[in-house]
Enzyme design. Structure first.
Site, PDB file in Angstrom:
ATOM      1  CE  LYS A   1      30.956  28.704  17.215  1.00  0.00           C
ATOM      2  NZ  LYS A   1      30.466  28.286  18.720  1.00  0.00           N
TER       3      LYS A   1
ATOM      4  CG  HIS B   1      60.402  -0.073  36.290  1.00  0.00           C
ATOM      5  ND1 HIS B   1      59.450  -0.103  36.867  1.00  0.00           N
ATOM      6  CD2 HIS B   1      60.397  -1.625  35.435  1.00  0.00           C
ATOM      7  CE1 HIS B   1      58.583  -1.145  37.067  1.00  0.00           C
ATOM      8  NE2 HIS B   1      59.237  -2.064  36.181  1.00  0.00           N
TER       9      HIS B   1
ATOM     10  CE  LYS C   1      71.822  22.186  26.431  1.00  0.00           C
ATOM     11  NZ  LYS C   1      71.069  23.070  27.495  1.00  0.00           N
TER      12      LYS C   1
ATOM     13  CE1 TYR D   1      24.334  28.113  20.655  1.00  0.00           C
ATOM     14  CE2 TYR D   1      22.958  29.649  21.795  1.00  0.00           C
ATOM     15  CZ  TYR D   1      24.218  29.316  21.309  1.00  0.00           C
ATOM     16  OH  TYR D   1      25.202  30.120  21.035  1.00  0.00           O
TER      17      TYR D   1
ATOM     18  CB  SER E   1      71.458  27.602  24.678  1.00  0.00           C
ATOM     19  OG  SER E   1      71.770  28.480  25.729  1.00  0.00           O
TER      20      SER E   1
ATOM     21  CD  GLU F   1      63.322  20.705  25.155  1.00  0.00           C
ATOM     22  OE1 GLU F   1      63.227  20.863  26.288  1.00  0.00           O
ATOM     23  OE2 GLU F   1      64.064  20.776  24.317  1.00  0.00           O
TER      24      GLU F   1
HETATM   25  N1  ARG Z   1      27.696  32.824  18.123  1.00  0.00           N
HETATM   26  C1  ARG Z   1      26.765  31.680  18.589  1.00  0.00           C
HETATM   27  C2  ARG Z   1      27.497  30.537  18.789  1.00  0.00           C
HETATM   28  O1  ARG Z   1      28.616  30.584  18.589  1.00  0.00           O
HETATM   29  C3  ARG Z   1      25.834  31.398  17.465  1.00  0.00           C
HETATM   30  C4  ARG Z   1      24.633  30.961  17.811  1.00  0.00           C
HETATM   31  C5  ARG Z   1      23.885  32.016  18.485  1.00  0.00           C
HETATM   32  N2  ARG Z   1      22.357  31.697  18.964  1.00  0.00           N
HETATM   33  C6  ARG Z   1      21.800  32.620  19.688  1.00  0.00           C
HETATM   34  N3  ARG Z   1      20.544  32.072  19.908  1.00  0.00           N
HETATM   35  N4  ARG Z   1      22.295  33.342  20.615  1.00  0.00           N
HETATM   36  O2  ARG Z   1      27.192  29.644  19.557  1.00  0.00           O
END
Ligand code: ARG
Length: 468
Positions: A335, A166, A293, A327, A287, A300
């Site tokens: 990404k 605590h 400071k 897909y 600071s 942080e």
């Molecule tokens: N740039 C796409 C991705 O990062 C690659 C795959 C694209 N595939 C497709 N069928 N359009 O997912």
């Protein structure tokens, strides 16, 4: 731009055959990924080289063309590594940029590379190769921080400090014991990442767009060339699975939470109120307004950046929720969170390693803080327990002793025999010896406890893990 465009009206895209009209510029800007997936280029190219070699070996494309392709790809890889490759957003993503550059360079043979392959298995392969490498870097950074913690722990084996619950002083521990708690967390992080690496290290290539291929490919050969430990067992899963990204982000988020907690400790410790450590100039910032400071900004920010990585994990989970097989273009959004999680964790580990290594502990301030707060009241109770008093009763008695001492403004050791008797007739003056800080710590010999021997065992175990 794509190399061969037969007519002005023909779309420059590699998928342009089906299209008569041009893409709306807004769509182009919205759907491109090359502005961020360009960092996959080396991995995309390595994947393509393995694929082309396999196509040649299996005579799916003429061997001479495979040789040309591999040579061309190697040259492009060198350009990428030298920072000379120019990515064109009109070509959507890194994969189409590389393929277009190849065809520009070697002519029509370049058009054979994409045989028996789709961007769907291609991107999954590149992403897994990239992440496998990144996990290696993160593991090294984790080891760096663990080494820094270990070095500080080795110095602080006998530095008694308050242990908190605590955020109230609770029981005495040592600086080493406290730091080694973080070694345990980071060791588990390393284990988790190792497990994730195992599941990342599986080859999707050969799944095609989703339904495999009629060409007589050899996936095992490609896996061997790329160092994958296995191949994905179902082509539909192979192109649509992002578990590996979610798992990584999850392990990364948890590691960031550990860094955030460690950062918070440093922030507290470096405050005037605690004063347990001093930050050297290299790891503090000033600071712009208050000349006096010295702020613990790196700690942080390690704490603050944990929020982003948790966000990255949530983004990935939400992204995948409800996507039907296989897909879907949504998945291009995997990404940035993944790159961010890896980059943030790696950078945070690096800066925290430097900070932990460079911080200057102040054992005298730790000892001072440990003196207050009656932290050894449990030891007084335990002394009675050793004579057969039930713990609950001993707890009451020690509590009364603390109340008395506190009203007199003295530590437990300052109580007279008469005071003790008043608190509980079963309390003896000799019991007060157990309340000395060093003695309290030394007596906690239970496995994993703060006693010297136990801490040395922890240090040894961690040292061994870091060597192995
Ligand atoms: N740039 C796409 C991705 O990062 C690659 C795959 C694209 N595939 C497709 N069928 N359009 O997912």
């Amino acid at each position: 731009m794509a190399a061969r465009r037969s007519a002005k009206t023909k779309s420059p895209k590699p998928w342009g055959g089906r299209f008569a009209g041009r893409t709306d510029p807004r769509v182009e800007a919205f759907t491109q990924s090359v502005s961020f997936d360009h960092r996959l280029a080396p991995w995309d190219i390595r994947g393509s080289i393995a694929h082309a070699e396999m196509l040649g070996a299996r005579r799916i494309i003429p061997r001479a063309d495979a040789v040309k392709i591999v040579r061309g790809l190697r040259a492009i890889l060198r350009e990428v590594e030298a920072g000379k490759f120019r990515f064109d957003p009109a070509l959507e993503d890194v994969h189409m940029n590389v393929e277009a550059a190849l065809t520009r360079r070697i002519g029509p043979a370049g058009g054979r590379l994409h045989t028996a392959r789709s961007r769907n298995d291609q991107v999954a392969t590149a992403l897994r190769l990239w992440l496998r490498e990144e996990i290696g870097h993160i593991q090294a950074a984790l080891r760096g921080l663990r080494r820094a913690l270990l070095a500080q722990a080795e110095r602080g084996v006998d530095w008694v400090m308050p242990g908190y619950t605590h955020l109230q002083r609770a029981q005495p521990v040592t600086f080493a014991h406290h730091l080694l708690a973080y070694s345990q967390m980071l060791h588990r992080d390393a284990e988790r990442l190792e497990e994730v690496r195992g599941r990342v290290n599986v080859l999707p290539l050969g799944a095609g767009a989703l339904a495999g291929t009629a060409h007589p490919i050899d996936r095992r050969m490609v896996a061997r060339k790329l160092g994958f430990a296995g191949i994905a067992g179902n082509s539909m899963d192979a192109v649509s699975d992002r578990d590996f990204a979610v798992e990584f982000a999850s392990a990364a988020a948890l590691a960031m939470i550990h860094l955030s907690r460690l950062g918070e400790e440093v922030v507290l410790w470096a405050s005037a109120e605690f004063g347990f450590v001093e930050l050297p100039d290299a790891f503090a910032t000033g600071s712009s307004l208050m000349p006096q400071k010295r702020n613990p900004d790196p700690a942080e920010l390690a704490r603050g950046k944990s929020g982003r990585v948790v966000g990255d994990l949530v983004a990935l989970l939400t992204l995948m929720k409800g996507l039907p097989l296989t897909y879907n273009r949504d998945m291009q959004e995997d990404k940035e969170p993944l790159f961010d999680a890896a980059g943030t964790l790696r950078a945070s580990l690096g800066v925290m390693a430097g900070l932990i290594e460079a911080m200057r502990p102040r054992p005298e301030r730790m000892a001072e803080a440990a003196e207050g707060g009656y932290m050894t009241a449990t030891d007084l109770a335990d002394a009675m327990v050793r004579r057969g008093v039930p713990f609950r009763e001993a707890h009451e008695a020690a509590g009364r002793a603390v109340r008395l001492a506190s009203s007199k403004g003295v530590p437990l050791s300052g109580l007279r025999a008469a005071d003790l008797k008043k608190a509980d007739p079963r309390l003896r003056p000799a019991d007060l010896k157990a309340t000395a800080l060093a003695r309290s710590v030394a007596s906690r010999r239970s496995e994993g406890g703060p006693s010297r021997a136990s801490v040395l065992r922890q240090i040894q175990a961690e040292r061994k893990r870091l060597r192995g």
